[in-house]
Design an enzyme around this catalytic site. Structure first.
Site, short mmCIF file in Angstrom:
data_model
loop_
_atom_site.label_atom_id
_atom_site.label_comp_id
_atom_site.label_asym_id
_atom_site.label_seq_id
_atom_site.Cartn_x
_atom_site.Cartn_y
_atom_site.Cartn_z
N GLU A 89 0.81 -1.22 0.00
CA GLU A 89 0.00 0.00 0.00
C GLU A 89 0.84 1.26 0.00
O GLU A 89 1.99 1.24 0.43
CB GLU A 89 -0.83 0.05 1.29
CG GLU A 89 -2.03 -0.81 1.23
CD GLU A 89 -2.82 -0.70 2.52
OE1 GLU A 89 -3.05 0.42 3.00
OE2 GLU A 89 -3.20 -1.76 3.03
N CYS A 335 -4.08 1.84 8.72
CA CYS A 335 -3.01 1.52 7.78
C CYS A 335 -2.99 0.00 7.62
O CYS A 335 -3.12 -0.73 8.57
CB CYS A 335 -1.66 1.97 8.32
SG CYS A 335 -1.72 2.97 9.80
N1 SAH Z 1 8.16 -0.03 10.94
C1 SAH Z 1 8.29 1.40 11.03
C2 SAH Z 1 7.50 2.17 10.02
C3 SAH Z 1 6.10 1.74 9.70
S1 SAH Z 1 4.78 2.19 10.73
C4 SAH Z 1 7.98 1.86 12.43
O1 SAH Z 1 7.59 1.05 13.24
O2 SAH Z 1 8.19 3.03 12.73
C5 SAH Z 1 4.65 3.93 10.77
C6 SAH Z 1 4.07 4.42 12.09
O3 SAH Z 1 2.68 4.06 12.24
C7 SAH Z 1 4.79 3.84 13.30
O4 SAH Z 1 4.99 4.84 14.25
C8 SAH Z 1 3.81 2.82 13.78
O5 SAH Z 1 4.02 2.48 15.12
C9 SAH Z 1 2.49 3.50 13.53
N2 SAH Z 1 1.32 2.64 13.50
C10 SAH Z 1 1.25 1.36 13.08
N3 SAH Z 1 -0.01 0.89 13.22
C11 SAH Z 1 -0.74 1.90 13.72
C12 SAH Z 1 -2.10 2.03 14.07
N4 SAH Z 1 -2.95 1.03 13.94
N5 SAH Z 1 -2.51 3.23 14.56
C13 SAH Z 1 -1.65 4.25 14.68
N6 SAH Z 1 -0.36 4.18 14.37
C14 SAH Z 1 0.10 3.01 13.89
#
Ligand code: SAH
Length: 350
Positions: A89, A335
């Site tokens: 995505e 996401c």
């Molecule tokens: N793996 C990396 C980048 C991808 S996620 C990381 O962990 O930073 C990007 C951001 O979205 C991260 O801060 C992650 O913790 C957050 N994230 C993932 N799922 C989420 C959700 N369901 N609600 C809010 N933030 C989320």
């Protein structure tokens, strides 16, 4: 899978053309076509015979947009199909200062964060540098942009995957996407988000790339962080903070902490005051977001009102904190949900 031609630099494209018996400038035309977001078969400056030779060795395209959703606020969401049939995505968020694209670095993820949809099926595979780049080239083209007049101005590595778990390809991608002869997006306009792989954060500091480092903290207490983020068993919060200091020392770049508020988990006054204790005086920002609820996780979002109160506590403690507004909420939920929907019922999309 054949080769991914977008993995190549301009110099490598020229060398490839010469190896295949073409003139040097054909390699330049090939590179220009790819940077414009075209498939090999679409580059009209190249002869049919040359394209056929290329297609024997390389995939026609690395990441093709197969689904596009447009929100009432302008945010766009994409589903890309990779050459091997996997899907990832992406999102494009439109702001006054430019357009920020969120790109994926892996198919799935093996970090296992409890709140995240991308990790549910585990890691499928790493993306190559060219597959990451292709997402940007495809969206820039779709938006009517060119290499000179970019419609994608900023990037966040916050799609599926843990960028630092695919270190070599991600660093390769950062060099390709910021190359002057290419689409040339400045590292200063790129944010790399990590769940906190401390050794790779330190390695990144040595690369001479001034990307913005974003760390998904989500919890100031190690024991509680381990419950929602298994990676916390490998690296303590103190180890993350010290890797951040090192990053700042080497690059002069402030760093950002992501803090996703989960109701009844990490949103109390106790958490706020520990964050203040840990982060006060550091050259950092705290980006607070409310959880995007993922049905499989059983976790729920902190209310808007409680989120504001949490921010106020951080600010009163002397931190710089912002509540990130949610965009594009009418086109998809959390996401990772678009890909999951596709995997459950692929025939409904394209
Ligand atoms: N793996 C990396 C980048 C991808 S996620 C990381 O962990 O930073 C990007 C951001 O979205 C991260 O801060 C992650 O913790 C957050 N994230 C993932 N799922 C989420 C959700 N369901 N609600 C809010 N933030 C989320």
């Amino acid at each position: 899978m054949k080769g991914i031609i977008q993995d190549l630099t301009k110099t490598q494209c020229i060398a490839l053309a010469e190896r295949l018996g073409e003139k040097k400038f054909r390699g330049m035309q090939l590179y220009e076509g790819l940077i414009a977001g075209k498939k090999i078969s679409e580059i009209s400056t190249l002869s049919a015979a040359f394209k056929q030779t290329l297609l024997a060795e390389y995939e026609d395209t690395a990441a093709e947009i197969v689904e596009r959703l447009v929100s009432s606020d302008g945010t766009e969401k994409y589903l890309f199909r990779l050459a091997d049939g996997n899907v990832i995505e992406g999102v494009l968020m439109k702001y006054k200062y430019g357009n920020t694209q969120c790109v994926s670095t892996q198919v799935g993820c093996r970090m296992g964060c409890k709140f995240c949809a991308s990790t549910i099926g585990g890691l499928v595979r790493n993306l190559t540098r060219g597959e990451i780049l292709s997402q940007v080239l495809a969206v820039n083209r779709l938006q009517g942009g060119t290499a000179k007049d970019r419609k994608v101005t900023n990037l966040v590595l916050m799609g599926s995957g843990e960028p630092l778990d695919n270190y070599e390809e991600v660093v390769g991608f950062l060099r390709l996407v910021s190359a002057e002869e290419g689409i040339c997006i400045s590292p200063r306009n790129i944010s790399l988000s990590t769940s906190g792989l401390a050794p790779q954060m330190r390695a990144l500091a040595e690369e001479g790339l001034s990307v913005n480092l974003t760390v998904s903290l989500h919890e100031p207490f190690d024991s509680e962080r381990q419950e929602i983020m298994p990676v916390a068993k490998a690296y303590t919060v103190q180890e993350l903070l010290s890797a951040c200091s090192y990053y700042f020392e080497k690059t002069g770049r402030r760093y950002i902490f992501e803090y996703t508020l989960i109701k009844g988990r990490n949103d109390s006054a106790r958490h706020a005051s520990e964050l203040v204790r840990l982060l006060r005086g550091r050259p950092c920002l705290v980006n607070v977001i409310r959880l995007n609820e993922v049905k499989e996780s059983g976790l729920s979002a902190t209310t808007e009102r409680d989120a504001r109160a949490f921010i106020t506590l951080l600010e009163q403690g002397g931190l710089t904190a912002t509540l990130r507004r949610s965009v594009g909420s009418d086109i998809e939920g959390a996401c990772g949900q678009l890909r999951r929907k596709y995997m459950e019922t692929p025939q409904t999309l394209n």
